[in-house]
Design a protein around this motif. Structure first.
Motif, PDB file in Angstrom:
ATOM      1  N   ILE A  96      29.257  34.321  72.369  1.00  0.00           N
ATOM      2  CA  ILE A  96      27.871  35.019  71.709  1.00  0.00           C
ATOM      3  C   ILE A  96      28.624  35.345  70.417  1.00  0.00           C
ATOM      4  O   ILE A  96      27.771  35.936  69.717  1.00  0.00           O
ATOM      5  CB  ILE A  96      27.338  35.845  72.510  1.00  0.00           C
ATOM      6  N   GLY A  97      29.853  35.163  69.985  1.00  0.00           N
ATOM      7  CA  GLY A  97      29.958  36.061  68.721  1.00  0.00           C
ATOM      8  C   GLY A  97      30.627  37.525  68.410  1.00  0.00           C
ATOM      9  O   GLY A  97      30.766  37.999  67.619  1.00  0.00           O
ATOM     10  N   GLN A  98      30.901  37.980  69.839  1.00  0.00           N
ATOM     11  CA  GLN A  98      30.965  39.686  69.696  1.00  0.00           C
ATOM     12  C   GLN A  98      32.489  39.846  69.377  1.00  0.00           C
ATOM     13  O   GLN A  98      33.038  40.898  69.247  1.00  0.00           O
ATOM     14  CB  GLN A  98      30.349  39.988  71.014  1.00  0.00           C
ATOM     15  N   ALA A  99      33.432  38.791  69.893  1.00  0.00           N
ATOM     16  CA  ALA A  99      34.817  38.999  69.788  1.00  0.00           C
ATOM     17  C   ALA A  99      35.718  37.528  69.417  1.00  0.00           C
ATOM     18  O   ALA A  99      34.896  36.614  69.533  1.00  0.00           O
ATOM     19  CB  ALA A  99      35.357  39.763  70.899  1.00  0.00           C
ATOM     20  N   GLU A 100      36.746  37.518  69.212  1.00  0.00           N
ATOM     21  CA  GLU A 100      37.647  36.864  68.957  1.00  0.00           C
ATOM     22  C   GLU A 100      38.493  36.341  70.183  1.00  0.00           C
ATOM     23  O   GLU A 100      38.666  37.441  71.201  1.00  0.00           O
ATOM     24  CB  GLU A 100      38.635  36.756  67.496  1.00  0.00           C
ATOM     25  N   VAL A 101      38.956  35.226  70.288  1.00  0.00           N
ATOM     26  CA  VAL A 101      39.831  35.024  71.548  1.00  0.00           C
ATOM     27  C   VAL A 101      40.806  35.817  71.701  1.00  0.00           C
ATOM     28  O   VAL A 101      41.120  36.291  72.941  1.00  0.00           O
ATOM     29  CB  VAL A 101      40.094  33.355  71.544  1.00  0.00           C
ATOM     30  N   GLN A 102      41.510  36.102  70.530  1.00  0.00           N
ATOM     31  CA  GLN A 102      42.824  36.911  70.627  1.00  0.00           C
ATOM     32  C   GLN A 102      42.371  38.218  71.239  1.00  0.00           C
ATOM     33  O   GLN A 102      43.284  38.910  71.712  1.00  0.00           O
ATOM     34  CB  GLN A 102      43.396  36.864  69.368  1.00  0.00           C
ATOM     35  N   GLN A 103      41.389  38.716  71.018  1.00  0.00           N
ATOM     36  CA  GLN A 103      40.930  40.082  71.145  1.00  0.00           C
ATOM     37  C   GLN A 103      40.778  40.367  72.508  1.00  0.00           C
ATOM     38  O   GLN A 103      40.501  41.449  73.159  1.00  0.00           O
ATOM     39  CB  GLN A 103      39.788  40.614  70.398  1.00  0.00           C
ATOM     40  N   VAL A 104      40.212  39.345  73.578  1.00  0.00           N
ATOM     41  CA  VAL A 104      39.795  39.292  74.902  1.00  0.00           C
ATOM     42  C   VAL A 104      40.860  38.867  75.828  1.00  0.00           C
ATOM     43  O   VAL A 104      40.792  38.914  77.086  1.00  0.00           O
ATOM     44  CB  VAL A 104      38.549  38.837  75.041  1.00  0.00           C
ATOM     45  N   LEU A 105      42.052  38.258  75.183  1.00  0.00           N
ATOM     46  CA  LEU A 105      43.024  37.639  76.434  1.00  0.00           C
ATOM     47  C   LEU A 105      43.532  38.641  77.015  1.00  0.00           C
ATOM     48  O   LEU A 105      44.023  39.784  76.219  1.00  0.00           O
ATOM     49  CB  LEU A 105      44.062  36.851  75.383  1.00  0.00           C
ATOM     50  N   SER A 119      27.814  23.945  75.159  1.00  0.00           N
ATOM     51  CA  SER A 119      27.817  24.386  73.505  1.00  0.00           C
ATOM     52  C   SER A 119      29.049  23.743  72.840  1.00  0.00           C
ATOM     53  O   SER A 119      30.101  23.605  73.616  1.00  0.00           O
ATOM     54  CB  SER A 119      27.571  25.609  73.115  1.00  0.00           C
ATOM     55  N   ALA A 120      28.834  23.539  71.741  1.00  0.00           N
ATOM     56  CA  ALA A 120      29.982  23.248  70.881  1.00  0.00           C
ATOM     57  C   ALA A 120      31.177  24.336  70.678  1.00  0.00           C
ATOM     58  O   ALA A 120      32.125  24.078  70.319  1.00  0.00           O
ATOM     59  CB  ALA A 120      29.697  22.697  69.272  1.00  0.00           C
ATOM     60  N   HIS A 121      30.575  25.410  70.729  1.00  0.00           N
ATOM     61  CA  HIS A 121      31.550  26.720  70.523  1.00  0.00           C
ATOM     62  C   HIS A 121      32.529  26.703  71.534  1.00  0.00           C
ATOM     63  O   HIS A 121      33.769  26.908  71.450  1.00  0.00           O
ATOM     64  CB  HIS A 121      30.675  27.962  70.574  1.00  0.00           C
ATOM     65  N   LEU A 122      32.162  26.359  73.051  1.00  0.00           N
ATOM     66  CA  LEU A 122      33.065  26.415  74.139  1.00  0.00           C
ATOM     67  C   LEU A 122      34.157  25.339  73.914  1.00  0.00           C
ATOM     68  O   LEU A 122      35.394  25.581  74.028  1.00  0.00           O
ATOM     69  CB  LEU A 122      32.399  26.043  75.470  1.00  0.00           C
ATOM     70  N   GLY A 143      42.900  41.373  89.280  1.00  0.00           N
ATOM     71  CA  GLY A 143      42.806  42.827  88.996  1.00  0.00           C
ATOM     72  C   GLY A 143      42.720  43.021  87.561  1.00  0.00           C
ATOM     73  O   GLY A 143      43.157  44.014  87.172  1.00  0.00           O
ATOM     74  N   LEU A 144      41.996  42.274  86.888  1.00  0.00           N
ATOM     75  CA  LEU A 144      41.759  42.343  85.306  1.00  0.00           C
ATOM     76  C   LEU A 144      40.491  42.714  84.907  1.00  0.00           C
ATOM     77  O   LEU A 144      39.653  42.839  85.816  1.00  0.00           O
ATOM     78  CB  LEU A 144      42.067  41.068  84.677  1.00  0.00           C
ATOM     79  N   VAL A 145      40.203  42.920  83.660  1.00  0.00           N
ATOM     80  CA  VAL A 145      38.879  43.305  83.280  1.00  0.00           C
ATOM     81  C   VAL A 145      38.146  42.067  82.928  1.00  0.00           C
ATOM     82  O   VAL A 145      38.498  41.337  82.473  1.00  0.00           O
ATOM     83  CB  VAL A 145      38.913  44.267  81.814  1.00  0.00           C
ATOM     84  N   ARG A 146      36.806  42.124  83.441  1.00  0.00           N
ATOM     85  CA  ARG A 146      35.989  40.832  83.406  1.00  0.00           C
ATOM     86  C   ARG A 146      34.779  40.971  82.553  1.00  0.00           C
ATOM     87  O   ARG A 146      34.262  40.223  82.042  1.00  0.00           O
ATOM     88  CB  ARG A 146      35.219  40.835  84.842  1.00  0.00           C
ATOM     89  N   ASP A 147      34.618  42.282  82.179  1.00  0.00           N
ATOM     90  CA  ASP A 147      33.497  42.470  81.240  1.00  0.00           C
ATOM     91  C   ASP A 147      33.450  41.744  79.647  1.00  0.00           C
ATOM     92  O   ASP A 147      32.609  41.627  79.286  1.00  0.00           O
ATOM     93  CB  ASP A 147      33.066  44.144  81.101  1.00  0.00           C
ATOM     94  N   ALA A 148      34.872  41.644  79.242  1.00  0.00           N
ATOM     95  CA  ALA A 148      35.057  41.088  77.986  1.00  0.00           C
ATOM     96  C   ALA A 148      35.688  39.764  78.330  1.00  0.00           C
ATOM     97  O   ALA A 148      36.985  40.024  78.828  1.00  0.00           O
ATOM     98  CB  ALA A 148      35.794  42.001  77.055  1.00  0.00           C
ATOM     99  N   GLY A 149      35.351  38.635  77.779  1.00  0.00           N
ATOM    100  CA  GLY A 149      35.787  37.604  78.147  1.00  0.00           C
ATOM    101  C   GLY A 149      35.283  36.285  77.478  1.00  0.00           C
ATOM    102  O   GLY A 149      34.957  36.432  76.487  1.00  0.00           O
ATOM    103  N   LEU A 150      35.226  35.158  78.247  1.00  0.00           N
ATOM    104  CA  LEU A 150      34.637  34.077  77.444  1.00  0.00           C
ATOM    105  C   LEU A 150      33.159  34.294  76.749  1.00  0.00           C
ATOM    106  O   LEU A 150      32.825  33.614  75.795  1.00  0.00           O
ATOM    107  CB  LEU A 150      34.691  32.804  78.548  1.00  0.00           C
ATOM    108  N   THR A 151      32.413  34.800  77.756  1.00  0.00           N
ATOM    109  CA  THR A 151      31.034  34.864  77.142  1.00  0.00           C
ATOM    110  C   THR A 151      30.971  35.754  75.914  1.00  0.00           C
ATOM    111  O   THR A 151      29.869  35.596  75.308  1.00  0.00           O
ATOM    112  CB  THR A 151      30.262  35.512  78.211  1.00  0.00           C
ATOM    113  N   THR A 152      31.892  36.658  76.082  1.00  0.00           N
ATOM    114  CA  THR A 152      31.733  37.702  74.731  1.00  0.00           C
ATOM    115  C   THR A 152      32.222  36.857  73.399  1.00  0.00           C
ATOM    116  O   THR A 152      31.783  36.937  72.377  1.00  0.00           O
ATOM    117  CB  THR A 152      32.960  38.793  74.883  1.00  0.00           C
ATOM    118  N   VAL A 153      33.340  36.002  73.702  1.00  0.00           N
ATOM    119  CA  VAL A 153      33.600  34.905  72.243  1.00  0.00           C
ATOM    120  C   VAL A 153      32.420  34.077  72.308  1.00  0.00           C
ATOM    121  O   VAL A 153      32.172  33.685  71.011  1.00  0.00           O
ATOM    122  CB  VAL A 153      34.939  34.325  72.922  1.00  0.00           C
TER     123      VAL A 153
END
Length: 515
Positions: A326-335, A359-362, A314-324
């Protein structure tokens, strides 16, 4: 297979056996209802020799008749008899058709012949039987008549003429139903054994253990029993702390600790050979079981094709791993927080999931989470359909392969393990999911009996001075509602097995970041 194996097969496929038994019973009853009644009329004849006055001649005549009485019986349905009876009675049948309705039997060591005629009409059956007996006696006399024209020494006398039967001998409803039931049971048992022999799926923990041991595969870390309430209560260790599923995930947690004592796995990827085998449910509950010990845990959803972790919790899916990524957010912001553990959902579904996961980013994201949390559980895509799960092999410490009981085949398990071995992935072990409580010899029954006893509590707790204070229950007070985070509708959540369900998830989600 021994007797116990056959009984186990029948108990497992009892529905097919019952259905075929009912169909056989219905077929027997229908046959008895639609079949044309047939009646049987019997006439008995006595064969004797006319000549002979002394005892020796009588004995010789008796031996003579006993020796030839079987031959006489064969003459009863011959054309010499049937042709005359058809013509005399003007029957609407041919002599050969009448011959098939006549049977003659003899009793051993006797000179008695019983003629039996079957027909669809009782009176006509008796009429034909008597006519056949009369003509049969004439034919035998003519056959035994000497060439010099003297009278025949053999005489056939009717000792019991035929009478019209009152009840048909066929069909017999009870016999037909019993035969249909027996045939249905035998066919059902044969079908159950045949399907069992052709079934390539893994059903029990012992079967999975024998399978992976056959090709030196990873250890089997346990099994999780199937619970129909899993869709409404996805986190077993929270919603039913002492239930069978919760204890199964605790055993899995303990088994993972002993996989590699020197280098215990920290980043654990949970995958399965095919979709809808319960890997997401296992990943969620494994994270909850690890967090139950007081450790900090993060659950990461890397299934970027069909993500379901956010829907299950029951969580928000729109902001998560793919957001991090592609550089649109930091991990702490979408946890996000699921109570006792943190969750990094998948985010928006990308057009190139395999490239993002490779990718190396993951790897940097998972490495940073591994430094921040005691345990990182990664929910991945299935192994066989796509390469998403295998491309992160160097970013995780090992894989947990989830196998669904009575669904995943032996060949699929072998193929999944070989696929992971080709990329030098470390497979920590396998887990049998959604197993039946009957498959493993009563282990779950013992677990249920060993649930902790509930303490006896009073409805009205005592206050100082001996007075009782009314509890919230029964006093009209309502519990304070806990707000759920924004996200998908609670009435369209996805079950742990990947199937969409219309249900309400009964859980409380708090937004608190874990440090």
């Amino acid at each position: 297979m021994d007797l116990r194996d056959y009984l186990r097969v029948l108990s497992r496929r009892w529905r097919a056996v019952i259905v075929l038994a009912l169909l056989g019973t219905a077929a027997g009853a229908l046959t008895a209802h639609t079949a044309t009644p047939r009646y049987r009329a019997d006439t008995e004849l006595f064969v004797s020799v006319r000549e002979g006055t002394d005892t020796l001649q009588l004995a010789q005549g008796n031996a003579f008749t006993q020796a030839r009485v079987q031959s006489y019986a064969e003459v009863a349905s011959s054309p010499l008899v049937t042709r005359h009876v058809v013509k005399t009675l003007r029957l609407g049948m041919t002599p050969s058709q009448l011959s098939r309705r006549i049977s003659a039997t003899t009793q051993p060591d006797t000179v008695l012949i019983r003629l039996t005629v079957t027909d669809t009409r009782p009176k006509r059956a008796a009429l034909i039987s008597n006519a056949v007996a009369e003509r049969f006696a004439e034919v035998v006399r003519d056959l035994e008549r000497p060439a010099d024209g003297r009278s025949s020494p053999v005489r056939l006398s009717v000792t019991q003429p035929a009478s019209a039967p009152t009840h048909p001998f066929s069909p017999r409803p009870v016999v037909n139903v019993a035969i249909g039931l027996l045939a249905g049971l035998l066919l059902g048992a044969a079908l159950a054994v045949a399907r069992e022999s052709m079934d390539r799926s893994v059903r029990s923990l012992q079967a999975l253990t024998d399978l992976v041991a056959g090709f030196d595969g990873p250890p089997v870390l346990g099994s999780i029993t199937q619970d129909p309430r899993a869709a409404r209560h996805p986190v077993a260790v929270r919603d039913d702390r002492h239930g069978l599923r919760a204890e199964g995930f605790r055993r899995l947690r303990t088994s993972l600790r002993f996989v590699d004592v020197d280098r215990p796995p920290k980043v654990i990827a949970v995958t399965s050979p095919l979709p809808r085998e319960g890997k997401t449910c296992v990943a969620v509950n494994l994270a909850a079981a690890l967090a139950e010990t007081g450790a900090s845990v993060c659950l990461v959803d890397t299934d970027l094709r069909r993500p379901s972790t956010a829907s299950v919790l029951g969580l928000v899916r729109d902001a998560g791993l793919t957001t991090v990524l592609i550089g649109q957010a930091e991990v702490q912001q979408v946890l996000q927080s699921a109570g006792s553990f943190s969750v990094l959902t998948s985010g928006a579904v990308p057009p190139n999931p395999t490239e993002l996961l490779g990718s190396a980013h993951l790897r940097a994201v998972l490495a940073s989470l591994a430094e921040k949390f005691d345990h990182v559980v990664v929910d991945t895509a299935p192994v066989l359909p796509v390469a998403d799960a295998s491309v992160i092999a160097d970013a995780v410490d090992g894989y947990l392969l989830v196998v669904r009981a009575s669904r995943t085949s032996r060949d699929q398990i072998d193929a999944a393990l070989r696929t992971l071995q080709h990329v030098d992935a470390s497979v920590l072990g396998t887990l049998l999911n959604m197993t039946s409580s009957k498959e493993d010899g009563g282990t779950y029954g013992y677990a249920y009996e060993y649930r902790p006893q509930r303490p006896m509590t009073s409805r009205f707790p005592r206050l100082r001075g001996g007075r009782r204070a009314p509890s919230a229950v029964g006093s009209g007070a309502l519990p304070t509602p806990v707000g759920a985070p924004d996200g998908p509708s609670a009435n369209a959540l996805q079950g742990c097995d990947g199937e969409r369900r219309s249900t309400t998830v009964d859980m409380r989600v708090e937004r608190s970041s874990q440090r």
